[in-house]
Design an enzyme around this catalytic site. Structure first.
Site, PDB file in Angstrom:
ATOM      1  N   LYS A 195       0.857  -1.187   0.000  1.00 17.71           N
ATOM      2  CA  LYS A 195       0.000   0.000   0.000  1.00 17.71           C
ATOM      3  C   LYS A 195       0.885   1.226   0.000  1.00 17.71           C
ATOM      4  O   LYS A 195       1.826   1.320   0.793  1.00 17.71           O
ATOM      5  CB  LYS A 195      -0.868  -0.027   1.282  1.00 17.71           C
ATOM      6  N   GLN A 203       7.369   3.701   3.788  1.00 21.28           N
ATOM      7  CA  GLN A 203       5.955   3.322   3.859  1.00 21.28           C
ATOM      8  C   GLN A 203       5.756   2.039   4.676  1.00 21.28           C
ATOM      9  O   GLN A 203       4.723   1.874   5.329  1.00 21.28           O
ATOM     10  CB  GLN A 203       5.431   3.135   2.430  1.00 21.28           C
ATOM     11  N   LYS A 208       5.625   3.258   8.293  1.00 21.64           N
ATOM     12  CA  LYS A 208       4.470   4.145   8.474  1.00 21.64           C
ATOM     13  C   LYS A 208       3.179   3.328   8.525  1.00 21.64           C
ATOM     14  O   LYS A 208       2.344   3.509   9.405  1.00 21.64           O
ATOM     15  CB  LYS A 208       4.419   5.128   7.299  1.00 21.64           C
ATOM     16  N   LYS A 236       5.118   1.728  -3.143  1.00 26.82           N
ATOM     17  CA  LYS A 236       5.066   3.104  -3.663  1.00 26.82           C
ATOM     18  C   LYS A 236       5.312   3.044  -5.167  1.00 26.82           C
ATOM     19  O   LYS A 236       5.855   2.059  -5.662  1.00 26.82           O
ATOM     20  CB  LYS A 236       6.152   3.966  -2.987  1.00 26.82           C
ATOM     21  N   GLY A 261      -2.874   8.240  -4.191  1.00 29.21           N
ATOM     22  CA  GLY A 261      -2.251   9.443  -4.748  1.00 29.21           C
ATOM     23  C   GLY A 261      -1.002   9.858  -3.984  1.00 29.21           C
ATOM     24  O   GLY A 261      -0.665   9.289  -2.941  1.00 29.21           O
ATOM     25  N   ASP A 262      -0.303  10.818  -4.531  1.00 24.55           N
ATOM     26  CA  ASP A 262       0.848  11.467  -3.879  1.00 24.55           C
ATOM     27  C   ASP A 262       1.055  12.747  -4.691  1.00 24.55           C
ATOM     28  O   ASP A 262       0.107  13.221  -5.347  1.00 24.55           O
ATOM     29  CB  ASP A 262       2.082  10.549  -3.904  1.00 24.55           C
ATOM     30  N   THR A 300      -4.302  13.615   5.414  1.00 23.50           N
ATOM     31  CA  THR A 300      -2.874  13.755   5.734  1.00 23.50           C
ATOM     32  C   THR A 300      -2.619  15.076   6.459  1.00 23.50           C
ATOM     33  O   THR A 300      -1.930  15.115   7.487  1.00 23.50           O
ATOM     34  CB  THR A 300      -2.016  13.650   4.461  1.00 23.50           C
ATOM     35  N   ASN A 340      -2.200  19.205  -1.633  1.00 19.54           N
ATOM     36  CA  ASN A 340      -3.203  18.519  -0.818  1.00 19.54           C
ATOM     37  C   ASN A 340      -2.852  18.537   0.673  1.00 19.54           C
ATOM     38  O   ASN A 340      -3.684  18.902   1.510  1.00 19.54           O
ATOM     39  CB  ASN A 340      -3.345  17.072  -1.325  1.00 19.54           C
ATOM     40  N   SER A 377      -6.781   5.818   3.950  1.00 16.16           N
ATOM     41  CA  SER A 377      -6.827   4.936   2.773  1.00 16.16           C
ATOM     42  C   SER A 377      -7.216   3.520   3.199  1.00 16.16           C
ATOM     43  O   SER A 377      -7.990   2.844   2.510  1.00 16.16           O
ATOM     44  CB  SER A 377      -5.464   4.893   2.080  1.00 16.16           C
TER      45      SER A 377
HETATM   46  P1  NDP Z   1       0.603  17.878  -4.180  1.00 21.60           P
HETATM   47  O1  NDP Z   1       1.010  17.527  -5.539  1.00 21.60           O
HETATM   48  O2  NDP Z   1      -0.823  18.069  -3.881  1.00 21.60           O
HETATM   49  O3  NDP Z   1       1.377  19.189  -3.693  1.00 21.60           O
HETATM   50  C1  NDP Z   1       2.759  19.250  -3.632  1.00 21.60           C
HETATM   51  C2  NDP Z   1       3.171  20.635  -3.206  1.00 21.60           C
HETATM   52  O4  NDP Z   1       4.557  20.643  -2.952  1.00 21.60           O
HETATM   53  C3  NDP Z   1       2.915  21.688  -4.283  1.00 21.60           C
HETATM   54  O5  NDP Z   1       2.683  22.929  -3.682  1.00 21.60           O
HETATM   55  C4  NDP Z   1       4.245  21.687  -5.045  1.00 21.60           C
HETATM   56  O6  NDP Z   1       4.523  22.901  -5.721  1.00 21.60           O
HETATM   57  C5  NDP Z   1       5.239  21.478  -3.928  1.00 21.60           C
HETATM   58  N1  NDP Z   1       6.411  20.758  -4.452  1.00 21.60           N
HETATM   59  C6  NDP Z   1       6.438  19.525  -5.013  1.00 21.60           C
HETATM   60  N2  NDP Z   1       7.669  19.196  -5.407  1.00 21.60           N
HETATM   61  C7  NDP Z   1       8.438  20.242  -5.101  1.00 21.60           C
HETATM   62  C8  NDP Z   1       9.813  20.498  -5.263  1.00 21.60           C
HETATM   63  N3  NDP Z   1      10.655  19.606  -5.833  1.00 21.60           N
HETATM   64  N4  NDP Z   1      10.261  21.683  -4.800  1.00 21.60           N
HETATM   65  C9  NDP Z   1       9.419  22.573  -4.209  1.00 21.60           C
HETATM   66  N5  NDP Z   1       8.108  22.376  -4.041  1.00 21.60           N
HETATM   67  C10 NDP Z   1       7.628  21.227  -4.473  1.00 21.60           C
HETATM   68  O7  NDP Z   1       1.228  16.733  -3.236  1.00 21.60           O
HETATM   69  P2  NDP Z   1       0.824  16.301  -1.770  1.00 21.60           P
HETATM   70  O8  NDP Z   1       0.365  17.470  -0.994  1.00 21.60           O
HETATM   71  O9  NDP Z   1      -0.054  15.121  -1.871  1.00 21.60           O
HETATM   72  O10 NDP Z   1       2.220  15.775  -1.203  1.00 21.60           O
HETATM   73  C11 NDP Z   1       3.144  16.619  -0.511  1.00 21.60           C
HETATM   74  C12 NDP Z   1       4.073  15.780   0.338  1.00 21.60           C
HETATM   75  O11 NDP Z   1       3.315  15.018   1.288  1.00 21.60           O
HETATM   76  C13 NDP Z   1       4.912  14.750  -0.422  1.00 21.60           C
HETATM   77  O12 NDP Z   1       6.152  14.597   0.218  1.00 21.60           O
HETATM   78  C14 NDP Z   1       4.100  13.467  -0.265  1.00 21.60           C
HETATM   79  O13 NDP Z   1       4.882  12.304  -0.424  1.00 21.60           O
HETATM   80  C15 NDP Z   1       3.633  13.641   1.174  1.00 21.60           C
HETATM   81  N6  NDP Z   1       2.492  12.831   1.557  1.00 21.60           N
HETATM   82  C16 NDP Z   1       1.314  12.940   0.874  1.00 21.60           C
HETATM   83  C17 NDP Z   1       0.232  12.178   1.277  1.00 21.60           C
HETATM   84  C18 NDP Z   1      -1.118  12.340   0.652  1.00 21.60           C
HETATM   85  O14 NDP Z   1      -2.076  11.756   1.176  1.00 21.60           O
HETATM   86  N7  NDP Z   1      -1.268  13.136  -0.396  1.00 21.60           N
HETATM   87  C19 NDP Z   1       0.342  11.185   2.354  1.00 21.60           C
HETATM   88  C20 NDP Z   1       1.601  11.231   3.068  1.00 21.60           C
HETATM   89  C21 NDP Z   1       2.635  12.005   2.644  1.00 21.60           C
HETATM   90  P3  NDP Z   1       4.362  22.971  -7.316  1.00 21.60           P
HETATM   91  O15 NDP Z   1       2.886  22.983  -7.559  1.00 21.60           O
HETATM   92  O16 NDP Z   1       5.027  24.209  -7.709  1.00 21.60           O
HETATM   93  O17 NDP Z   1       5.035  21.739  -7.853  1.00 21.60           O
END
Ligand code: NDP
Length: 460
Positions: free
Chosen positions: A104, A125, A128, A140, A179-180, A224, A255, A392
């Site tokens: 997962k 993961q 976690k 992943k 998603g991620d 999250t 997100n 999830s």
């Molecule tokens: P989103 O795609 O919704 O948002 C990502 C955000 O981070 C955007 O604002 C993006 O900016 C910024 N970002 C991404 N890559 C970079 C980079 N290389 N440098 C600077 N800014 C960056 O993703 P999520 O919110 O889902 O995920 C964010 C983090 O949380 C990740 O590390 C993910 O693995 C982790 N996570 C997510 C979960 C989930 O349920 N969604 C669960 C657990 C962890 P821009 O739009 O400019 O790219």
């Protein structure tokens, strides 16, 4: 005759040697995978006291086994863009560990995705998912596809092509992606449609993070971000503090960030900054969530748009500068290694009290040391952001029982899960002599359950 102290010392030495040897092998065998090596180091360093106390894990070569994915898939994803040109991306799925349940973990679409990134995420993961208390293994995946600037049709054709390969390797009892970064309910919806078509069956539990109309769970979108704040609320409580009245900085604006901002604000904090990969917004009156959601969730625009509606706010190019803003609580919610040692030192010098990782591995090992050495409350990603995967797993439960839960039910279970993860991490840290170090606590609590399940299933 050996004294008890001497025996303990010998066990500790043996454990240290074992960890060192296995880590050297990991470095040799995965020489170019820097993110993966970093994630392994963080976990291994935490496990020495467990291995010293329970030599069975050394005798069973558990570390050698746990760092090797059960399977790593890499595949071609060809798709046709809006100009009729064939494009090719690389797809991945790492099925890391199925000791306690089906694999997962999310799918990430971002140009920085490599085998190393997918492996670091999949490795984390495992622990976690174990911490959530749910029966889910670690996995992943993703692709180096860049969704930025792509039309809806291009996104659909890419995701369908991605699933045309992936569907053979997943299933509700086999591997359940979600998603991620770059993958939300729209992408999951397209992938689910393609899976259904290829499989010839409506297996809702094959993917999570679906829209509510196609079997998704209420509160998964919020999970999250809310979960990270619930976790940090418990940490703050341990020092007689709360979110009420605190100044908070949240990086990212995706997100996780949006719902971390929402919950922190609801609990009385003022969130003064957020960012994207181009720059950051500083609004000392507090980020206006309606505007943020309009820009990011509805419009998929850049964060710089914010100042058009709120001219008193400031926009600064280069998102990494966000950590120079003084705050009580910092919530890195964007991506890996976004807080290096200099940013960590700056946060400490500016009086930060707590740091909670909403993103995966957002702090470098040096940054983590800086926080811990300065007695800053530090909520590590594996524990603090586990709320997403926990919900999830609730989505999988709702899918197999065919009974949807209310938002309030899911949110209450999420809250309880985050409290349990906090308490289990605290207890493990204390039991092994590392009180207040939740990096160690979370790694140990997550590891023991998986390692015992691996031993119980024999050498497979
Ligand atoms: P989103 O795609 O919704 O948002 C990502 C955000 O981070 C955007 O604002 C993006 O900016 C910024 N970002 C991404 N890559 C970079 C980079 N290389 N440098 C600077 N800014 C960056 O993703 P999520 O919110 O889902 O995920 C964010 C983090 O949380 C990740 O590390 C993910 O693995 C982790 N996570 C997510 C979960 C989930 O349920 N969604 C669960 C657990 C962890 P821009 O739009 O400019 O790219």
């Amino acid at each position: 005759m050996m004294t008890l102290e001497k025996t303990k010392h010998t066990h500790l030495q043996k454990a240290e040697e074992y960890v060192r040897d296995v880590f050297e092998t990991v470095k040799e065998r995965n020489a170019h995978e820097t993110e993966f090596i970093q994630a392994v180091k963080e976990v291994f360093d935490s496990l020495v006291p467990v291995l010293a106390k329970h030599p069975k894990y050394i005798e069973q070569n558990i570390l050698e086994r746990i760092v090797e994915p059960e399977r790593l898939l890499s595949f071609r994803v060809s798709w046709v863009d809006d100009h009729g040109k064939v494009q090719v991306n690389r797809g991945y799925r790492v099925q890391f560990n199925s000791a306690i349940g089906p694999y997962k973990g999310g799918l990430r679409f971002h140009p920085t995705v490599t085998a190393s990134v997918v492996k670091f995420l999949g490795f984390e993961q495992i622990f976690k998912n174990s911490l959530t208390g749910q029966p889910i293994g670690g996995g992943k995946g993703g692709s180096d596809f860049d969704p930025k600037g792509k039309s809806d049709g291009e996104i659909m054709r890419f995701t369908q092509s991605f699933m045309t390969e992936l569907w053979k390797h997943i299933g509700p009892d086999v591997d359940v992606p979600a998603g991620d970064i770059g993958v939300g309910a729209r992408e999951i919806g397209y992938m689910f449609g393609q899976y259904k078509k290829l499989k010839g069956a409506y297996e809702a539990g094959v993917l999570t993070g679906k829209g509510v109309g196609v079997g998704g769970s209420l509160a998964r979108t919020e999970a999250t971000g809310y979960g990270t704040v619930y976790f940090m609320e418990e940490m703050l409580k341990s020092r007689g503090l709360s979110f009420d009245g605190q100044t908070v900085v949240v990086s990212g604006s995706g997100n996780v960030s949006i719902y971390a901002i929402e919950k922190a604000t609801e609990l009385g904090a003022t969130v003064v900054a957020c960012s994207d990969s181009d720059g950051y917004i500083y609004d000392k009156e507090g980020i206006n969530l309606d505007t943020l959601k309009k820009i990011k969730e509805a419009g998929n625009e850049r964060i710089s748009e914010y100042v058009k509606e709120h001219p008193h706010a400031e926009y600064t190019e280069d998102g990494s500068g966000i950590w120079s803003i003084p705050c009580d609580v910092a919530l890195p919610c964007a991506t890996q290694n976004e807080i290096g040692e200099p940013s960590a030192k700056l946060l400490v010098a500016n009086g930060v009290k707590a740091v909670g990782e909403g993103a995966n591995m957002p702090s470098t090992l040096e940054a983590i040391d800086t926080f811990l050495n300065n007695d800053i409350l530090f909520g590590p990603a594996k524990a603090a952001n586990a709320g997403g995967v926990a919900v999830s797993a609730f989505e999988m439960a709702q899918n197999s029982s065919r009974v949807p839960w209310t938002f309030e039910e899911v949110d209450a279970k999420l809250h309880e899960t985050m409290k349990n993860i906090y308490q289990n991490s605290v207890n493990a840290a204390e039991e092994y002599g590392f009180a207040n170090n939740l990096v160690v606590g979370a790694n140990i609590a997550g590891f023991i359950k998986v390692a015992d399940a691996m031993i119980a299933q024999g050498v497979i």
